[in-house]
Design an enzyme around this catalytic site. Structure first.
Site: not given
Ligand code: NAD
Length: 444
Positions: A124, A154-155, A217, A269
């Site tokens: 990220t 990427e999740f 996010n 994150c």
């Protein structure tokens, strides 16, 4: 078609991605600068807790489809597709993301690219990074513009990382406008399995792909802080935030997910991503667009203070020398990750306030002990609970949700429970004679 893939960075994201790519039939080499981590992975051992990953890793280390190295040259020689999954933590003394690790991968890998290759970034990153790196790759790679870079955010969710990697809910591929090249075609081959299952596959430009990740996010963090802000109002009025969340969640435009009032978000994150997003907006001259994220962060951090102040209140003021059990130190269940963990923060704050804290977590104890060597971590929930005057449930592990309030009641010195995750069966605890304090809802 089987592809030869490398994954740079074998942490939570990279190790899972590497094993997932092997499961999809590709030949994979994982690369990290941490020799101890690589050695364990090469032995088929996952150096962190992630359900389902040890089995997947072992399967493919044994099948020979997955191996690990600290040697970037070996990866450059072997693979045609290189994923970047190294960390982008918060920079010390700033809100911005520390790009040292991502930059180091490019500076090491690009000069080794002597035949056409595609690099797909997964870390990220602040918007604008990918375009900068794509130019740097062209400049450094002996094959020049035959080395192409795309961004593939990427999740995955820790705790569900294997499932999310094998069956993602969407795939996003950012490609360089005007230089689309082979990036999309290569990504389609890598993810052929998911694409065949009709997984949404969105091709965007580079800044959009980068922004998709941080926006997702930021939205999730905002949703959590929204309900926690409402919880504060509920606490001031005697309303019940759980009933409220159920009621508003029935509105399909709102939805019930991520409306769990409690101790707030943490982990490696969300907190650093919203801060890096604000920092980047400032650099771009649009800081006011994201000023609200400062409030989101603030609401979130206030939950920790709130729980600590509840403990102090229940102890009649000073917690010095008083025995407090905290169940959970991981930032969420099914993970041993303690990065910016609200639960561990509560443990630390109580410890610093002089309380005799006994904390327990099913998986995160070793990590927690490295950060707080002076805190007493118990070997079991029972050991943490023994003689406690107040019990705090700080991470909603199944083990804690299923505790028998009668048995726990016999072990403690005071039957006061602060359910900081609103995860306990409230009635059962109240019926067993406990003073029950939830988040944004009544105290019995
Ligand atoms: N953890 C998650 O759930 C998750 C989900 C989505 C996105 N992300 C993003 O993925 C990235 C990685 O996150 P993580 O949680 O896996 O971090 P992590 O700290 O667990 O792993 C990072 C790894 O990179 C390695 N590394 C550092 N420099 C390197 C180099 N030059 N070459 C090779 N390896 C190097 C480190 O040794 C470490 O093993 C971050 O940008 C994060 O925001 C993480």
């Amino acid at each position: 078609m089987t592809m030869r893939i490398s994954v740079f960075g074998t942490g939570y994201l990279g190790a899972t991605h590497a094993a997932g790519m092997a499961e999809l039939g590709h030949e994979v080499i994982g690369v990290d600068i941490d020799p101890a981590k690589i050695e364990r992975l090469q032995r088929g051992e996952v150096p962190f807790f992630e359900p389902g990953l040890p089995e997947l890793l072992r399967k493919h280390v044994e099948s020979g489809r997955l191996r690990f190295t600290t040697d970037a040259a070996e990866a450059a020689e072997f693979a045609d597709v290189h994923f970047i999954g190294v960390g982008t933590p918060q920079k010390k003394g700033s809100y911005a993301a520390d790009m040292t690790f991502v930059d180091a991968v490019i500076d090491t890998l690009a000069p080794l690219l002597t035949r056409p290759a595609v690099i797909l970034g997964k870390s990220t990153v602040p918007v604008g990074t990918a375009a900068r790196l794509a130019a740097r790759v062209r400049e450094l790679a002996p094959v020049g513009d035959q080395a192409q870079l795309g961004w593939n955010p990427e999740f995955l969710r820790e705790g569900f990382a294997v499932e999310d990697t094998l069956r993602p809910d969407r795939l996003v591929i950012g490609v360089e406008s005007g230089r689309e090249g082979r990036v999309e075609a290569v990504a389609r081959e890598v993810y052929a399995d998911a694409i065949a299952r009709d997984t949404p596959f969105l091709v965007t430009d580079l800044p959009t792909a980068e922004l998709v990740k941080v926006s997702a996010n930021a939205f999730l963090a905002t949703k959590i802080s929204f309900i926690n802000a409402i919880a504060e109002v509920c606490e001031a009025t005697g309303a019940d935030v759980m009933q409220l969340a159920d009621a508003i969640g029935h509105d399909a435009r709102i939805g019930r997910k991520f409306l769990g009032a409690g101790l707030g978000f943490g982990g490696g994150c969300l907190p650093k991503d919203i801060r890096a997003f604000m920092a980047r907006a400032g650099e771009l001259g649009v800081d006011r667009a994201l000023t609200f994220l400062r409030e989101v962060d603030d609401v979130n951090l206030r939950r920790r203070e709130h729980v600590v102040s509840l403990v102090k209140r229940e102890l009649g003021g000073s917690p010095v020398g008083r025995r407090v059990a905290v169940l959970g130190v991981a930032f969420k269940p099914e993970s041993d990750d303690i990065r910016d963990s609200p639960a561990l923060d509560v443990v630390g704050q109580l410890h610093l306030a002089g309380a005799d804290v006994r904390a327990f977590d099913p998986e995160a104890m070793a990590n927690a002990a490295t950060v707080w060597p002076t805190i007493t971590f118990a070997d079991s929930a029972a050991e943490a609970l023994a003689d406690a005057e107040v019990v705090v449930v700080a991470t909603e592990w199944k083990e804690f949700r299923g505790l028998d309030p009668h048995a726990v009641g016999d072990a403690v010195a005071g039957k006061i429970v602060i359910d900081a995750r609103n995860c306990l069966p409230t009635e059962a605890w109240i019926d067993a004679g406990w003073r029950y304090i939830g988040m944004g809802r009544y105290a019995s």
